[in-house]
Write a protein that holds these residues in place. Structure first.
Motif, short mmCIF file in Angstrom:
data_model
loop_
_atom_site.label_atom_id
_atom_site.label_comp_id
_atom_site.label_asym_id
_atom_site.label_seq_id
_atom_site.Cartn_x
_atom_site.Cartn_y
_atom_site.Cartn_z
N GLY A 1 -1.64 9.66 14.37
CA GLY A 1 -3.33 9.22 14.58
C GLY A 1 -4.20 9.12 12.71
N LYS A 2 -3.45 9.35 11.88
CA LYS A 2 -3.96 9.03 11.05
C LYS A 2 -3.46 8.09 9.77
N GLY A 3 -4.31 7.91 8.58
CA GLY A 3 -3.92 6.70 8.02
C GLY A 3 -2.76 7.90 7.09
N PRO A 4 -1.66 6.00 6.19
CA PRO A 4 -0.43 6.84 5.26
C PRO A 4 -1.45 7.40 4.10
N PHE B 1 -7.69 -4.14 0.58
CA PHE B 1 -6.89 -4.53 1.96
C PHE B 1 -6.81 -4.23 2.66
N TYR C 1 -4.86 -4.08 5.98
CA TYR C 1 -3.08 -3.35 6.67
C TYR C 1 -3.24 -3.51 8.47
N GLN D 1 -0.38 -1.93 11.04
CA GLN D 1 0.90 -1.57 11.54
C GLN D 1 0.98 -1.73 13.55
N LEU E 1 -5.64 -0.95 8.75
CA LEU E 1 -6.16 0.02 7.82
C LEU E 1 -6.82 -0.44 7.30
N PHE F 1 -5.28 4.39 1.21
CA PHE F 1 -4.94 4.49 3.28
C PHE F 1 -6.48 5.10 3.86
N GLY F 2 -7.70 4.58 4.48
CA GLY F 2 -8.54 5.31 5.47
C GLY F 2 -7.65 5.19 6.94
N PRO F 3 -8.16 5.70 7.56
CA PRO F 3 -7.51 7.23 8.88
C PRO F 3 -7.21 6.11 9.71
N GLY F 4 -7.52 4.57 9.55
CA GLY F 4 -7.15 3.54 10.40
C GLY F 4 -8.03 3.04 11.74
#
Lengths: 113, 115
Positions: A41-44, B33, B35, B37, B92, B106-109
């Motif tokens: 649930g989180k970004g990389p 950017f 992305y 997933q 993301l 990267f952000g949290p998405g």
């Protein structure tokens, strides 16, 4: 064609059981190999960037190494909080976009107490 | 390191509708950017958003499907248009950082589900 392959897909370790994750790559002109940790649930989360064969970087229980064909993420005496998916990505000299990373599919690590 | 926030964090949308995702960075950056997933797949770059110019799209992604805005140096939006279930993914936002851009954050998405 540029390719990044991670193995194993999943890894289960007992707490304290050291192991390594593999990232093999076939790219034309490596301009950096990146390791990330991703929690559900989180970004990389950025961990390391490696640039040349023989380079090593460490952070707590993690150590990343790089050869001309692959990178290893060594986990020493892992703890349950190290459980996450670890992603490998490469930046190449193909094209002019610095932010273009080619990712592997990741290794899902589970560390049980 | 850059602090990136995204809105919404998740959404469930109907087929044929559009969703706009916002990305806010705590510092000024030249490039942002976007992305994607997809489930079981690796992260893939959709496009690069530069302030003051048109976004640059990767092969397989088109502006009509993923229009992007970049009104200033800390903000960008990505719209997913005319959605289908195949658009269900995590989207993301990402920025470069570190000395000589040797880091990428990267952000949290945004987790999108299309029904």
């Amino acid at each position: 064609e540029d390719q990044v392959t991670q193995s194993p897909e999943a890894l289960r370790l007992q707490e304290g059981e050291s192991s390594s994750l593999n990232c093999s790559y076939t790219v034309s002109g490596l301009r950096g190999l990146f390791w990330y940790r991703q929690d559900p649930g989180k970004g990389p989360e950025f961990l390391f960037t490696l640039y040349s064969a023989g380079e090593e970087k460490e952070k707590e229980r993690l150590k990343a190494t790089l050869t001309k064909k692959e990178s290893f993420l060594h986990i020493t005496a892992p703890k349950p909080e190290d459980s996450a998916t670890y992603l490998c990505a490469v930046r190449t000299d193909r094209g002019s976009t610095l932010g273009r990373l080619y990712f592997g599919r990741g290794t899902q690590l589970t560390v049980w107490p | 390191s850059a602090v990136i926030s995204q809105k919404p964090s998740r959404d469930i949308c109907q087929r044929g509708t559009s969703l706009t995702i916002q990305c806010q960075v705590d510092s000024q950056v030249t490039m942002m950017f976007w992305y994607r997933q997809q489930p079981g797949q690796s992260l893939t770059l959709i496009a690069t958003a530069n302030q003051g110019s048109e976004a640059t799209y990767e092969s397989g992604f088109v502006i009509d499907k993923f229009p992007i805005s970049r009104p200033n140096l800390t903000f960008s939006t990505l719209t997913v248009s005319n959605m289908s279930p195949e658009d269900s993914s995590i989207y993301l936002c990402s920025v470069l950082g570190g000395t000589h851009y040797n880091e990428q954050f990267f952000g949290p998405g945004t987790r999108l589900t299309v029904l």
